[in-house]
Motif scaffolding. Structure first.
Motif, PDB file in Angstrom:
ATOM      1  N   PHE A  97       0.834  -1.202   0.000  1.00 16.82           N
ATOM      2  CA  PHE A  97       0.000   0.000   0.000  1.00 16.82           C
ATOM      3  C   PHE A  97       0.868   1.253   0.000  1.00 16.82           C
ATOM      4  O   PHE A  97       0.558   2.235  -0.668  1.00 16.82           O
ATOM      5  N   LEU A  98       1.992   1.197   0.731  1.00 19.53           N
ATOM      6  CA  LEU A  98       2.867   2.372   0.810  1.00 19.53           C
ATOM      7  C   LEU A  98       3.476   2.729  -0.538  1.00 19.53           C
ATOM      8  O   LEU A  98       3.823   3.882  -0.788  1.00 19.53           O
ATOM      9  N   MET A  99       3.632   1.728  -1.413  1.00 22.69           N
ATOM     10  CA  MET A  99       4.249   2.012  -2.701  1.00 22.69           C
ATOM     11  C   MET A  99       3.423   2.991  -3.530  1.00 22.69           C
ATOM     12  O   MET A  99       3.958   3.671  -4.398  1.00 22.69           O
ATOM     13  N   PHE A 100       2.097   3.052  -3.272  1.00 16.05           N
ATOM     14  CA  PHE A 100       1.251   3.936  -4.068  1.00 16.05           C
ATOM     15  C   PHE A 100       1.573   5.405  -3.861  1.00 16.05           C
ATOM     16  O   PHE A 100       1.225   6.227  -4.688  1.00 16.05           O
ATOM     17  N   VAL A 101       2.246   5.717  -2.747  1.00 20.81           N
ATOM     18  CA  VAL A 101       2.441   7.130  -2.407  1.00 20.81           C
ATOM     19  C   VAL A 101       3.234   7.867  -3.492  1.00 20.81           C
ATOM     20  O   VAL A 101       2.946   9.006  -3.816  1.00 20.81           O
ATOM     21  N   ALA A 102       4.221   7.188  -4.081  1.00 25.14           N
ATOM     22  CA  ALA A 102       5.140   7.914  -4.966  1.00 25.14           C
ATOM     23  C   ALA A 102       4.795   7.805  -6.444  1.00 25.14           C
ATOM     24  O   ALA A 102       5.475   8.395  -7.268  1.00 25.14           O
ATOM     25  N   ILE A 103       3.757   7.031  -6.795  1.00 20.33           N
ATOM     26  CA  ILE A 103       3.514   6.766  -8.219  1.00 20.33           C
ATOM     27  C   ILE A 103       2.759   7.923  -8.870  1.00 20.33           C
ATOM     28  O   ILE A 103       1.708   8.317  -8.379  1.00 20.33           O
ATOM     29  N   PRO A 104       3.263   8.497  -9.959  1.00 19.99           N
ATOM     30  CA  PRO A 104       2.535   9.563 -10.643  1.00 19.99           C
ATOM     31  C   PRO A 104       1.511   9.002 -11.625  1.00 19.99           C
ATOM     32  O   PRO A 104       1.819   8.121 -12.421  1.00 19.99           O
ATOM     33  N   PHE A 105       0.285   9.527 -11.571  1.00 18.98           N
ATOM     34  CA  PHE A 105      -0.755   9.073 -12.493  1.00 18.98           C
ATOM     35  C   PHE A 105      -0.935  10.046 -13.651  1.00 18.98           C
ATOM     36  O   PHE A 105      -1.302   9.659 -14.747  1.00 18.98           O
TER      37      PHE A 105
END
Lengths: 377, 132
Positions: A97-105
């Motif tokens: 879940f923490l990995m989602f913090v840095a992903i640009p959409f």
């Protein structure tokens, strides 16, 4: 300390809270969709129909599954270590879940632009193996224990090629900030410049996800489900949720780092919705290819798996990094440097393909078996 | 306050704002699981049957605990992994800054990687990479 969200100026805490909530909802919906899509896709590959009964075309299948899992008894074996057993799902799910913090959409649509985004994602992604080992150790079951150890061995072996291929990309993009990496690919996506790291990343991604052909830790026919044999009901569903969430997040990462995310080929002027669609289409293509690989390839043996990582992927990714370094140090002119990068990397891909082809088609000496079934030395 | 210390404070501020989202996401992840567990506790049936708590081993009763000796090979791979992972962490800052420093930085990293490659070759030759 204020921040802008939807054109309004609000407090950073509330801002981060709202963004994390949006991500949570999106992740849950996407994971449910992915479970349905995987069942449908695999069914079509095997000439079946897949789920059809629940809702129109079986669309509500995931909802029904989720309800069933919530309403199922949560059994804990008597011998299990209570703390480790109960805490393992947290350690499996929260890092993903923490990995989602840095992903640009899209342009300025991410939870937070981290300067070390790529490094952060790689660091966090490797934490959840702790959860797997906890699940295996805590449930006091031989299958679970062996599955956890195999998962750990496989995961750490394939993490090295994954990280090193990302370093190759960071050298070319000259940044670890994921938004900058995406924005830098407006003209040429990194997959053209660095096809070998993409192939290595893809293989390592399959292994990190414990997907076929690398699903030894969770293989049903030998490990009866691997580290989470003893889990049931809602606790088991978190392992499942983490698996699909990490599939989604790694596909998003690949689309951002290699395929140009929202920037390629439309650029930044086409508006936000096109950028979302681009990111989604690229991530969707990656996910579909993972399903495709799953329904096509058989499972590897564990010795083949470890050998492939340590003797093939690891040296190749080191060579790629050193070649990149030489080109970037000595060829400051941009076009020539990019051409050289692409050409050398394509050669690397051919070399990798040659190795795989050779090891698949090479005739193997079989041990001679005597009449009583013993191998003759 | 000098300009330099002000900028350091600004950087810390920025760091805090950036990683605040990580903190909140951690808490949210835990809250998500706890909510689901509470919902399951309210909805799911529960029975105190003793046989249900036995370890699943395809119908047979397990002999001894599962946490016994495991193969040495996992340990070898773990050690090799630590060496190369630490090395990867060293390469990260180099990968972002060597172009500005010049060819010397590149050759230093080449030597570093060559030493590790020699280590890998040694492990390979000794059979540490072989699953047996």
């Amino acid at each position: 300390m204020n921040n802008e969200l939807f054109g309004k100026d609000i407090n950073v805490w509330i801002d981060a809270f709202i963004r994390v909530n949006i991500i949570t909802i999106m992740m849950t919906v996407v994971v449910m969709g992915l479970i349905y899509l995987e069942r449908k896709a695999i069914a079509r590959f095997q000439m079946r129909l897949g789920p059809t009964r629940t809702g129109p075309m079986g669309l509500l299948q995931s909802v029904a599954d989720a309800l069933k899992l919530v309403a199922k008894e949560d059994v804990r074996p008597r011998n299990a270590d209570p703390w480790i057993f109960e805490l393992a799902p947290y350690f499996v799910f929260v890092p993903v879940f923490l990995m989602f913090v840095a992903i640009p959409f899209a342009v300025s649509w991410e939870v937070r632009v981290l300067d070390l985004g790529l490094f952060y994602v790689l660091a966090v992604s490797s934490v959840n193996i702790v959860g797997w080992v906890m699940a295996g150790w805590g449930s006091d079951n031989r299958y679970a224990m062996l599955g956890a150890l195999r998962a750990a061995a496989q995961s750490i072996s394939y993490e090295l090629p994954l990280v090193l291929s990302m370093i190759a990309i960071a050298m070319v993009a000259n940044s670890l900030n994921l938004s900058e990496i995406v924005a830098g690919q407006g003209r040429i996506p990194n997959i053209i410049l660095q096809p070998l790291p993409f192939v290595i990343f893809y293989i390592a991604m399959l292994a990190e996800l414990n997907r076929t052909p690398f699903d030894i830790p969770v293989g049903e026919s030998e490990m009866v489900g691997g580290p989470y044999v003893e889990y049931s009901g809602i606790r088991w569903s978190f392992f499942f949720l983490a698996e699909y969430a990490s599939l989604f997040i790694l596909a998003l990462l690949a689309s951002a780092v290699f395929l140009g995310g929202w920037a390629w080929p439309l650029g930044e002027d086409w508006g936000r919705w096109w950028q979302f669609i681009l990111t989604g289409v690229k991530a969707g293509a990656m996910i579909f290819s993972v399903f495709w690989v799953r329904s096509t390839l058989p499972r590897l043996r564990i010795d083949q798996l470890m050998t492939f990582s340590w003797k093939v992927l690891l040296p190749l990714s080191f060579i790629q990094i050193m070649v990149n370094g030489a080109i970037l140090v000595y060829e400051p002119e941009k076009e020539v440097g990019q051409t050289l990068l692409g050409v050398t990397s394509v050669f690397g891909v051919f070399f990798l393909a040659w190795i795989i082809n050779r090891s698949v088609t090479r005739p193997r000496p079989r041990p001679v078996v005597a009449a009583r079934g013993e191998a003759v030395p | 306050m000098t300009a330099e210390s002000a900028s350091v404070l600004d950087n810390l501020d920025q760091l805090f704002t950036d990683y605040l989202a990580v903190l909140i996401a951690t808490v949210m992840g835990f809250v998500l699981i706890i909510t689901a567990l509470v919902a399951s506790r309210l909805l799911a049936p529960y029975s105190e049957e003793r046989e249900k708590g036995t370890t699943y081993e395809c119908g047979m009763l397990p002999i001894r605990r599962a946490a016994t000796n495991v193969g040495m090979r996992f340990y070898l791979y773990a050690i090799l992994f630590i060496i190369f992972d630490v090395e990867a962490v060293f390469i990260f800052p180099w990968a972002l800054s060597y172009v500005g420093i010049g060819p010397m930085a590149y050759y230093e990293m080449l030597v570093f990687v060559a030493i590790l490659a020699a280590g890998l070759a040694y492990a390979w030759k000794k059979g540490a990479l072989k699953w047996q």
